[in-house]
Scaffold this active site. Structure first.
Site, PDB file in Angstrom:
ATOM      1  N   ALA A 132      -6.996  23.519 -28.672  1.00 30.65           N
ATOM      2  CA  ALA A 132      -7.176  24.668 -29.566  1.00 30.65           C
ATOM      3  C   ALA A 132      -5.820  25.244 -29.973  1.00 30.65           C
ATOM      4  CB  ALA A 132      -8.022  25.738 -28.874  1.00 30.65           C
ATOM      5  N   ASN A 133      -4.902  25.341 -29.026  1.00 29.92           N
ATOM      6  CA  ASN A 133      -3.571  25.871 -29.353  1.00 29.92           C
ATOM      7  C   ASN A 133      -2.882  24.997 -30.410  1.00 29.92           C
ATOM      8  OD1 ASN A 133      -3.957  27.798 -27.363  1.00 29.92           O
ATOM      9  ND2 ASN A 133      -2.715  26.740 -25.815  1.00 29.92           N
TER      10      ASN A 133
ATOM     11  N   GLY B 286      -6.162  26.697 -24.346  1.00 23.97           N
ATOM     12  CA  GLY B 286      -6.614  25.307 -24.331  1.00 23.97           C
ATOM     13  C   GLY B 286      -5.619  24.520 -25.169  1.00 23.97           C
ATOM     14  N   LYS B 287      -5.117  23.435 -24.616  1.00 25.56           N
ATOM     15  CA  LYS B 287      -4.059  22.723 -25.343  1.00 25.56           C
ATOM     16  C   LYS B 287      -4.526  22.262 -26.726  1.00 25.56           C
ATOM     17  CE  LYS B 287      -1.626  21.397 -21.187  1.00 25.56           C
ATOM     18  NZ  LYS B 287      -0.653  22.493 -21.267  1.00 25.56           N
TER      19      LYS B 287
ATOM     20  N   GLY C  29      12.946  22.500 -23.605  1.00 27.13           N
ATOM     21  CA  GLY C  29      13.107  23.950 -23.503  1.00 27.13           C
ATOM     22  C   GLY C  29      14.293  24.437 -24.329  1.00 27.13           C
TER      23      GLY C  29
ATOM     24  N   ASP D 110      -8.037  31.787 -21.695  1.00 21.15           N
ATOM     25  CA  ASP D 110      -6.955  31.964 -20.716  1.00 21.15           C
ATOM     26  C   ASP D 110      -7.046  33.351 -20.076  1.00 21.15           C
ATOM     27  OD1 ASP D 110      -6.092  29.480 -21.506  1.00 21.15           O
ATOM     28  OD2 ASP D 110      -4.276  30.183 -22.523  1.00 21.15           O
TER      29      ASP D 110
ATOM     30  N   ASP E   5       2.539  23.420 -27.035  1.00 18.51           N
ATOM     31  CA  ASP E   5       1.431  23.210 -27.981  1.00 18.51           C
ATOM     32  C   ASP E   5       1.853  23.584 -29.403  1.00 18.51           C
ATOM     33  OD1 ASP E   5      -0.156  22.487 -25.826  1.00 18.51           O
ATOM     34  OD2 ASP E   5      -0.826  24.541 -25.499  1.00 18.51           O
TER      35      ASP E   5
ATOM     36  N   THR F  59      10.481  17.263 -25.302  1.00 23.06           N
ATOM     37  CA  THR F  59      10.897  18.659 -25.466  1.00 23.06           C
ATOM     38  C   THR F  59      11.682  19.064 -24.222  1.00 23.06           C
ATOM     39  OG1 THR F  59       8.814  19.441 -24.501  1.00 23.06           O
ATOM     40  CG2 THR F  59       8.898  19.221 -26.901  1.00 23.06           C
TER      41      THR F  59
ATOM     42  N   ASP G  13       7.134  34.652 -22.645  1.00 15.15           N
ATOM     43  CA  ASP G  13       6.055  33.835 -22.066  1.00 15.15           C
ATOM     44  C   ASP G  13       6.132  32.452 -22.716  1.00 15.15           C
ATOM     45  OD1 ASP G  13       3.743  32.694 -21.122  1.00 15.15           O
ATOM     46  OD2 ASP G  13       2.372  34.137 -22.044  1.00 15.15           O
TER      47      ASP G  13
HETATM   48  O1  RIB Z   1      -0.464  24.699 -22.867  1.00 16.00           O
HETATM   49  C1  RIB Z   1      -0.976  25.948 -22.547  1.00 16.00           C
HETATM   50  C2  RIB Z   1      -2.444  25.864 -22.286  1.00 16.00           C
HETATM   51  O2  RIB Z   1      -2.664  25.086 -21.128  1.00 16.00           O
HETATM   52  C3  RIB Z   1      -3.096  27.183 -22.012  1.00 16.00           C
HETATM   53  O3  RIB Z   1      -3.540  27.832 -23.166  1.00 16.00           O
HETATM   54  C4  RIB Z   1      -4.210  26.814 -21.038  1.00 16.00           C
HETATM   55  O4  RIB Z   1      -5.484  26.972 -21.572  1.00 16.00           O
HETATM   56  C5  RIB Z   1      -3.946  25.385 -20.625  1.00 16.00           C
HETATM   57  O5  RIB Z   1      -4.804  24.525 -21.234  1.00 16.00           O
END
Ligand code: RIB
Length: 307
Positions: free
Chosen positions: A40-41, A37-38, A222, A11, A253, A220, A247
């Site tokens: 990986a997160n 990355g969704k 918020g 990101d 995720d 979800t 943020d």
């Molecule tokens: O959900 C957030 C993610 O969306 C970010 O980390 C970005 O990489 C996008 O995939």
């Protein structure tokens, strides 16, 4: 075992006073290079709170971003043995975050676009597998993987993010291969529109998706927390923490990863929903998708302190 089948991105995050409108250029003092990355997160969020094995099936490029992303996943306890390194560049997300923590994201898919169900070895597919899908790798690959996992007796959580162009029949296939379908408000309205409905509220949208799709639909919302409907109309609600977000990137995720960890551990849905909502709130307190994701100890401490 939690299997995250999905995306890995680097990101590039710029803080802006306001997100640019079409045709507008805005200035930012600089940018940060952060892991994202969704897929990986979600894997990192699950691994930080789970005692279970969390494995990722994904792709990165033969480049510095790919190497760094893999090292980060490993450091967070995610099994990366089945992540393929190929010729396409590592996925990259360009993120603008405004003064109230809202974001706008453009993802250059790169290697994520080559992810295939052939990347998933049979050894990760069993009745013990809880698979977690999103929408940042090819749909046919995720669908084939979800079907393989369910055919083996495993379960599937599908996060409909980002809500990309999908036909009504493709959505029907996704729902038919899913146990728990997770959406935010925009994604819920996109999905319910494809089902031919135009409900007045997120709550009603989630109820319709659950009933029509014969899934558990988790929405979800918020600051309003999260709601879940079972296919028979059973409803649960969990509150979010009262926070001032820095943020919101990665909050969804974090929610998905923690929910997956709790469901895999056998928790009741309402308990999983509560912890996932608390975790998603905590994730909004730091810049970047992964920085604010809580550890198990942090999550439990906050749960004890209440919302
Ligand atoms: O959900 C957030 C993610 O969306 C970010 O980390 C970005 O990489 C996008 O995939």
């Amino acid at each position: 075992m939690i299997l995250v089948f999905g995306s890995i991105n680097m990101d590039l995050v710029a803080s802006v006073a306001a997100i640019p409108r079409p045709g507008e250029t805005v200035l930012s003092r600089g940018y940060r290079t952060l892991f994202g990355g969704k897929g990986a997160n979600q894997a990192v969020a699950a691994a930080r709170v789970s005692a279970d094995t969390v494995a990722m099936v994904a792709r990165v490029g033969r480049d510095g971003f790919g190497e760094a992303c893999l090292a980060n996943l490993k450091e967070n306890g995610v099994v990366i043995d089945h992540v393929v390194t190929g010729e396409d560049p590592t996925g990259c997300a360009f993120i603008a975050v405004d003064a109230v923590g809202e974001n706008a994201i453009t993802v250059a898919s790169g290697a994520n676009g080559a992810v295939s169900t052939a990347d998933l070895p049979d050894v990760l597919v069993s009745a013990d597998t809880l698979a977690v899908m999103q929408m940042e790798v090819p749909l046919e690959a995720s669908l084939a993987t979800a079907r393989r996992v369910r055919a083996a007796g495993g379960r599937v959580i599908w996060n409909f993010a980002p809500a990309t162009d999908l036909s009504a029949s493709e959505l029907a296939e996704v729902l038919a291969a899913t146990d728990i379908f997770i959406v935010n408000e925009h994604e819920a309205m996109t999905a319910v529109g494809l089902l031919g409905a135009a409900p007045p509220s997120l709550e009603e949208a989630a109820r319709i998706i659950a009933a029509e799709g014969r899934v558990t639909c988790v929405a979800t919302a918020g600051a309003a927390g999260a709601i879940a409907f079972g296919p028979e109309g059973t409803r649960h609600h969990a509150a979010a923490l009262d926070i001032r977000p820095v943020d919101t990137t990665g909050a969804g995720d974090t929610f998905v990863g923690i929910l997956a960890a709790e469901v895999a551990a056998g928790s009741a849905l309402i308990d999983a929903l509560r912890l996932a909502s608390i975790g998603a709130s905590l994730a909004c307190l730091k810049v970047g998708a992964q920085a604010g994701m809580p550890t198990r100890a942090e999550l439990e401490a906050q749960a004890r302190a209440g919302v």
